[in-house]
Scaffold this motif. Structure first.
Motif, PDB file in Angstrom:
ATOM      1  N   LEU A 304       0.726  -1.254   0.161  1.00  0.00           N
ATOM      2  CA  LEU A 304      -0.031  -0.070   0.143  1.00  0.00           C
ATOM      3  C   LEU A 304       0.980   1.423  -0.061  1.00  0.00           C
ATOM      4  O   LEU A 304       0.589   2.295  -0.702  1.00  0.00           O
ATOM      5  N   GLY A 305       1.928   1.020   0.808  1.00  0.00           N
ATOM      6  CA  GLY A 305       2.692   2.457   0.794  1.00  0.00           C
ATOM      7  C   GLY A 305       3.489   2.604  -0.394  1.00  0.00           C
ATOM      8  O   GLY A 305       3.726   3.605  -1.030  1.00  0.00           O
ATOM      9  N   GLU A 306       3.942   1.302  -1.265  1.00  0.00           N
ATOM     10  CA  GLU A 306       4.675   1.416  -2.494  1.00  0.00           C
ATOM     11  C   GLU A 306       3.823   2.223  -3.581  1.00  0.00           C
ATOM     12  O   GLU A 306       4.321   3.018  -4.305  1.00  0.00           O
ATOM     13  N   ALA A 307       2.517   1.788  -3.361  1.00  0.00           N
ATOM     14  CA  ALA A 307       1.337   2.477  -4.363  1.00  0.00           C
ATOM     15  C   ALA A 307       0.934   3.777  -4.032  1.00  0.00           C
ATOM     16  O   ALA A 307       0.414   4.436  -4.818  1.00  0.00           O
ATOM     17  N   GLY A 308       1.641   4.337  -2.718  1.00  0.00           N
ATOM     18  CA  GLY A 308       1.402   5.721  -2.607  1.00  0.00           C
ATOM     19  C   GLY A 308       0.522   6.173  -1.335  1.00  0.00           C
ATOM     20  O   GLY A 308       0.502   7.438  -1.075  1.00  0.00           O
ATOM     21  N   ALA A 309      -0.064   5.329  -0.823  1.00  0.00           N
ATOM     22  CA  ALA A 309      -0.730   5.469   0.432  1.00  0.00           C
ATOM     23  C   ALA A 309       0.117   6.056   1.663  1.00  0.00           C
ATOM     24  O   ALA A 309       1.295   5.419   1.825  1.00  0.00           O
ATOM     25  N   LYS A 310      -0.523   6.707   2.473  1.00  0.00           N
ATOM     26  CA  LYS A 310       0.063   6.747   3.729  1.00  0.00           C
ATOM     27  C   LYS A 310      -0.450   5.727   4.747  1.00  0.00           C
ATOM     28  O   LYS A 310      -1.593   5.229   4.596  1.00  0.00           O
ATOM     29  N   VAL A 311       0.342   4.805   5.632  1.00  0.00           N
ATOM     30  CA  VAL A 311       0.024   3.671   6.190  1.00  0.00           C
ATOM     31  C   VAL A 311       0.314   3.650   7.613  1.00  0.00           C
ATOM     32  O   VAL A 311       1.451   3.963   8.115  1.00  0.00           O
ATOM     33  N   ALA A 312      -0.717   3.499   8.329  1.00  0.00           N
ATOM     34  CA  ALA A 312      -0.550   3.300   9.875  1.00  0.00           C
ATOM     35  C   ALA A 312      -0.413   1.735   9.925  1.00  0.00           C
ATOM     36  O   ALA A 312      -1.141   0.964   9.494  1.00  0.00           O
ATOM     37  N   ILE A 313       0.609   1.638  10.637  1.00  0.00           N
ATOM     38  CA  ILE A 313       1.385  -0.013  10.987  1.00  0.00           C
ATOM     39  C   ILE A 313       0.458  -0.248  12.374  1.00  0.00           C
ATOM     40  O   ILE A 313       1.007   0.183  13.403  1.00  0.00           O
ATOM     41  N   ILE A 314      -0.176  -1.257  12.425  1.00  0.00           N
ATOM     42  CA  ILE A 314      -0.906  -1.498  13.737  1.00  0.00           C
ATOM     43  C   ILE A 314      -0.590  -2.752  14.089  1.00  0.00           C
ATOM     44  O   ILE A 314      -0.672  -3.822  13.238  1.00  0.00           O
ATOM     45  N   ASP A 315      -0.108  -2.953  15.369  1.00  0.00           N
ATOM     46  CA  ASP A 315       0.305  -4.408  15.745  1.00  0.00           C
ATOM     47  C   ASP A 315       0.413  -4.262  17.285  1.00  0.00           C
ATOM     48  O   ASP A 315       0.229  -3.300  17.957  1.00  0.00           O
ATOM     49  N   LEU A 316      -0.062  -5.564  17.690  1.00  0.00           N
ATOM     50  CA  LEU A 316       0.071  -5.651  19.258  1.00  0.00           C
ATOM     51  C   LEU A 316       1.569  -5.270  19.967  1.00  0.00           C
ATOM     52  O   LEU A 316       1.571  -4.725  20.812  1.00  0.00           O
ATOM     53  N   ASP A 317       2.487  -5.702  18.933  1.00  0.00           N
ATOM     54  CA  ASP A 317       3.775  -5.354  19.539  1.00  0.00           C
ATOM     55  C   ASP A 317       4.173  -4.223  18.844  1.00  0.00           C
ATOM     56  O   ASP A 317       4.598  -3.980  17.695  1.00  0.00           O
ATOM     57  N   LYS A 318       4.320  -2.823  19.646  1.00  0.00           N
ATOM     58  CA  LYS A 318       4.536  -1.681  19.319  1.00  0.00           C
ATOM     59  C   LYS A 318       5.987  -1.462  18.642  1.00  0.00           C
ATOM     60  O   LYS A 318       6.393  -1.085  17.368  1.00  0.00           O
ATOM     61  N   GLU A 319       7.079  -2.423  18.875  1.00  0.00           N
ATOM     62  CA  GLU A 319       8.474  -2.590  18.543  1.00  0.00           C
ATOM     63  C   GLU A 319       8.315  -3.171  17.156  1.00  0.00           C
ATOM     64  O   GLU A 319       8.951  -2.507  16.160  1.00  0.00           O
ATOM     65  N   VAL A 332       1.402   2.014  15.535  1.00  0.00           N
ATOM     66  CA  VAL A 332       0.216   2.299  16.607  1.00  0.00           C
ATOM     67  C   VAL A 332      -0.007   0.763  17.264  1.00  0.00           C
ATOM     68  O   VAL A 332       0.095  -0.199  16.471  1.00  0.00           O
ATOM     69  N   SER A 333       0.368   0.811  18.633  1.00  0.00           N
ATOM     70  CA  SER A 333       0.276  -0.452  19.258  1.00  0.00           C
ATOM     71  C   SER A 333      -1.545  -0.723  19.624  1.00  0.00           C
ATOM     72  O   SER A 333      -2.137   0.209  20.092  1.00  0.00           O
ATOM     73  N   ALA A 334      -2.150  -1.590  19.302  1.00  0.00           N
ATOM     74  CA  ALA A 334      -3.396  -1.973  19.514  1.00  0.00           C
ATOM     75  C   ALA A 334      -3.677  -3.748  19.648  1.00  0.00           C
ATOM     76  O   ALA A 334      -3.425  -4.563  18.766  1.00  0.00           O
ATOM     77  N   ASP A 335      -4.481  -3.932  20.692  1.00  0.00           N
ATOM     78  CA  ASP A 335      -5.071  -5.210  20.674  1.00  0.00           C
ATOM     79  C   ASP A 335      -6.493  -5.143  20.186  1.00  0.00           C
ATOM     80  O   ASP A 335      -7.471  -4.667  20.598  1.00  0.00           O
ATOM     81  N   ILE A 336      -6.830  -5.586  18.771  1.00  0.00           N
ATOM     82  CA  ILE A 336      -8.169  -5.611  18.397  1.00  0.00           C
ATOM     83  C   ILE A 336      -9.290  -6.329  18.911  1.00  0.00           C
ATOM     84  O   ILE A 336     -10.369  -6.211  18.478  1.00  0.00           O
ATOM     85  N   SER A 337      -8.821  -7.283  19.805  1.00  0.00           N
ATOM     86  CA  SER A 337     -10.049  -8.014  20.700  1.00  0.00           C
ATOM     87  C   SER A 337     -10.607  -7.095  21.728  1.00  0.00           C
ATOM     88  O   SER A 337     -11.683  -7.241  22.197  1.00  0.00           O
ATOM     89  N   LYS A 338     -10.092  -5.670  21.893  1.00  0.00           N
ATOM     90  CA  LYS A 338     -10.632  -4.882  22.828  1.00  0.00           C
ATOM     91  C   LYS A 338     -11.163  -3.561  22.128  1.00  0.00           C
ATOM     92  O   LYS A 338     -10.515  -2.943  21.339  1.00  0.00           O
ATOM     93  N   GLU A 341      -9.639  -0.237  22.590  1.00  0.00           N
ATOM     94  CA  GLU A 341      -8.182  -0.232  21.835  1.00  0.00           C
ATOM     95  C   GLU A 341      -8.493   0.114  20.301  1.00  0.00           C
ATOM     96  O   GLU A 341      -7.860   0.665  19.506  1.00  0.00           O
ATOM     97  N   VAL A 342      -9.624  -0.652  19.667  1.00  0.00           N
ATOM     98  CA  VAL A 342      -9.823  -0.346  18.144  1.00  0.00           C
ATOM     99  C   VAL A 342     -10.241   0.928  18.181  1.00  0.00           C
ATOM    100  O   VAL A 342      -9.772   1.473  17.078  1.00  0.00           O
ATOM    101  N   GLN A 343     -11.111   1.510  18.831  1.00  0.00           N
ATOM    102  CA  GLN A 343     -11.547   2.694  18.549  1.00  0.00           C
ATOM    103  C   GLN A 343     -10.462   4.054  18.594  1.00  0.00           C
ATOM    104  O   GLN A 343     -10.304   4.780  17.959  1.00  0.00           O
ATOM    105  N   LYS A 344      -9.331   3.740  19.731  1.00  0.00           N
ATOM    106  CA  LYS A 344      -8.315   4.700  20.020  1.00  0.00           C
ATOM    107  C   LYS A 344      -7.416   4.345  18.869  1.00  0.00           C
ATOM    108  O   LYS A 344      -7.037   5.514  18.257  1.00  0.00           O
ATOM    109  N   MET A 345      -7.187   3.339  18.105  1.00  0.00           N
ATOM    110  CA  MET A 345      -6.494   3.027  16.928  1.00  0.00           C
ATOM    111  C   MET A 345      -6.986   3.843  15.678  1.00  0.00           C
ATOM    112  O   MET A 345      -6.398   4.526  15.039  1.00  0.00           O
TER     113      MET A 345
END
Length: 544
Positions: A304-319, A332-338, A341-345
């Motif tokens: 998606l980034g290569e195609a030109g988009a700005k991309v938010a990288i979401i993962d449980l592990d921020k590192e 962005v660190s997020a647990d999508i089961s909560k 955290e989904v709304q904050k993301m």
């Protein structure tokens, strides 16, 4: 071409102007009756004309070392002796060489036209060929037609030194014979450079156009069409000049150059003026990818980034999210089961970039256990991420998209959602018929909760896809097959890998790169008429 003053041979109209001005100034300087004002104006005209080529030479991009070496080798070679020794078929003048300015212009044309395949008719020592090859992508190719076999051997050592030389294929012999061979195999080129046998220019051009060797929107570049000014001088009787004048007039009158014989509609001009590949660009779009710290999610984010988009990288592990090199991006660190955290993301992405155009809901987990031993804890953990979490992401992103009347939601399902156990009737008895219909659950691994949750993702996608399409949102999903990851190569899983491979017609596991074009397509305007679709990419495994 620009040569040092000591080697200067008048060949271009500007060089002849300089030559004539020098003679005129010499006459004026030796005649006391010539007004000083006339001598002054002659000097100014000479300064302008004589300074042009040198200035262009100094201002052009610096040539590569292989190009510089090829130029030095060409300039120092005794071409008269090569002819007298029988090495060349013709006495080749040094003025045939392509100079740095022309080489950089050709290189720029290749770059600007995004050419991948180039045809050069007439190579001489290959300076122009190598210049253009340097602008070609790694999988690009330049075919050079050259009558003199000696020149192929002359240029090869320099081509071999350049990392771009492998893109060049030199075909020796009459150019027209090579063109016929290329036409017979249906070859097409993005850019054609004609620089050989000037009286044949018109025949090369006609053959190229008549046999579709130039692709639509391709570029033809022709060298030395002004031919020392003899093309447009009224009293010029030079056969070469007349031939080139006829060539120029023919091209001017050829309607194919302006493509006047086509139907100007969206098929030809592109939807809203965008060609197919342009419609797959994502410039200005904002996207997020969950589970993007590794594996499929990381590949999706890069695509998606290569195609030109700005991309938010979401993962449980921020590192892990921070280590994904997709530019521009945010981690962005997020647990999508909560739900919180989904709304904050979603809020974090909107806060940074103002909106969300593309929601790539990829995060998922897989736990294997026999069905009779699958615990409610395992079931709930799997569903909380794979189905409940995907639903919450769809809903939260969808609310943003519904307000703006546009959005692309792409969910990651699985081949496991597609295949199941087949049943049929035989003698009135309901029986499994795996031998008659290759329709099975993923095996031999046992993953009841995963399979069921991914089937739910497909139905979620279908439902949202139909409910939201008339409000500007398309919802689709991708179902990968078994993806090659480092975990799969562990010793304990080796027997399973061999079993999986025996079930895959493609004969290999999926690579994450096999999925990247699909996510770009579904995220782009090119897929606007697709919604609720499950795009299966599994090497044919579900067909056996």
């Amino acid at each position: 071409m620009y040569l040092a003053p000591s080697l200067q041979i008048a060949d271009t109209p500007v060089e002849f102007i300089v030559e004539y001005l020098l003679k005129a100034k010499e006459i004026a300087d030796n005649n006391a009756n010539v007004p000083a004002e006339l001598r002054d104006n002659l000097q100014k005209a000479l300064d302008i004309a004589s300074g042009l080529d040198g200035y262009l030479e100094n201002m052009s991009s610096q040539e590569s070392e292989p190009l510089a070496e090829l130029y030095r080798k060409s300039m120092s070679h005794d071409w008269d002796k090569a002819y007298e020794d029988g090495k060349t078929l013709f006495r080749l003048p040094i003025t045939c060489i392509t100079g740095r300015v022309e080489g950089q212009v050709l290189k720029m044309l290749v770059h600007m036209s995004k050419a991948k395949r180039v045809l050069e008719i007439g190579m001489f020592t290959g300076y122009g060929a190598l210049s253009m090859a340097e602008a070609l992508p790694q999988n690009g190719q330049l075919i050079a037609c050259e009558l003199e076999p000696f020149l192929k051997d002359f240029s090869k050592p320099i081509f071999d030194k350049s990392p771009h030389g492998k893109k060049i294929m030199v075909k020796t012999g009459p150019a027209m014979e090579t063109l016929k061979e290329l036409a017979a195999t249906g070859e097409q080129f993005d850019l054609v450079f004609i620089d050989a046998d000037k009286q044949n220019y018109i025949n090369y051009y006609k053959f190229l156009m008549d046999h579709n060797l130039l692709r639509m929107d391709g570029v033809i570049c022709v060298d030395n069409t002004l031919f020392k000014g003899r093309v447009y001088l009224k009293d010029a009787a030079d056969e070469m000049g007349i031939a080139l004048r006829d060539f120029g007039q023919f091209v001017t009158n050829d309607p194919r150059v302006e493509q006047n014989n086509v139907t100007y509609d969206e098929v030809f001009e592109g939807v809203q003026g965008k060609a197919v590949l342009d419609r797959m660009r994502l410039d200005g779009k904002v996207a997020y990818v969950t589970g993007a710290g590794q594996g499929i999610g990381r590949a999706f984010a890069h695509a998606l980034g290569e195609a030109g988009a700005k991309v938010a990288i979401i993962d449980l592990d921020k590192e892990k999210a921070e280590n994904v090199a997709c530019i521009p991006n945010m981690a962005v660190s997020a647990d999508i089961s909560k739900p919180e955290e989904v709304q904050k993301m979603i809020d974090d992405v909107v806060s940074k970039w103002g909106t969300i155009h593309i929601a790539c809901n990829n995060a998922g987990i897989n736990k294997n256990s026999a069905s009779e031993h699958t615990s409610l804890e395992e079931w709930d953990q799997t569903f909380n991420v794979n189905l409940r979490g995907t639903f919450m992401c769809c809903q939260a992103a969808g609310r943003v998209m519904l307000k703006q009347g546009y959005g692309k939601i792409i969910n990651t399902a699985s081949m496991a959602s597609l295949i199941g156990v087949g049943f049929g009737k035989e003698n009135g008895e309901e029986v499994k018929f795996r031998e008659k219909v290759k329709f099975t659950v993923p095996h031999p691994q046992k993953q009841l909760s995963y399979n069921t949750s991914k089937a739910g993702v497909v139905k979620l996608t279908q439902t949202l896809g139909t409910e939201w399409i008339d409000r500007g949102i398309r919802v689709n999903c991708i179902s990968p097959g078994i993806v090659d990851t480092p975990l799969i190569h562990s010793e304990s899983l080796e027997p399973l890998v061999q079993r999986w491979l025996s079930d895959i017609p493609a004969g290999r596991l999926a690579q994450v790169t096999d999925l990247q074009a699909a996510v770009v397509y579904l995220a782009s305007d090119a897929s606007d008429y697709m919604t609720g679709h499950n795009l299966v990419i599994e090497g044919g495994q579900s067909l056996w």
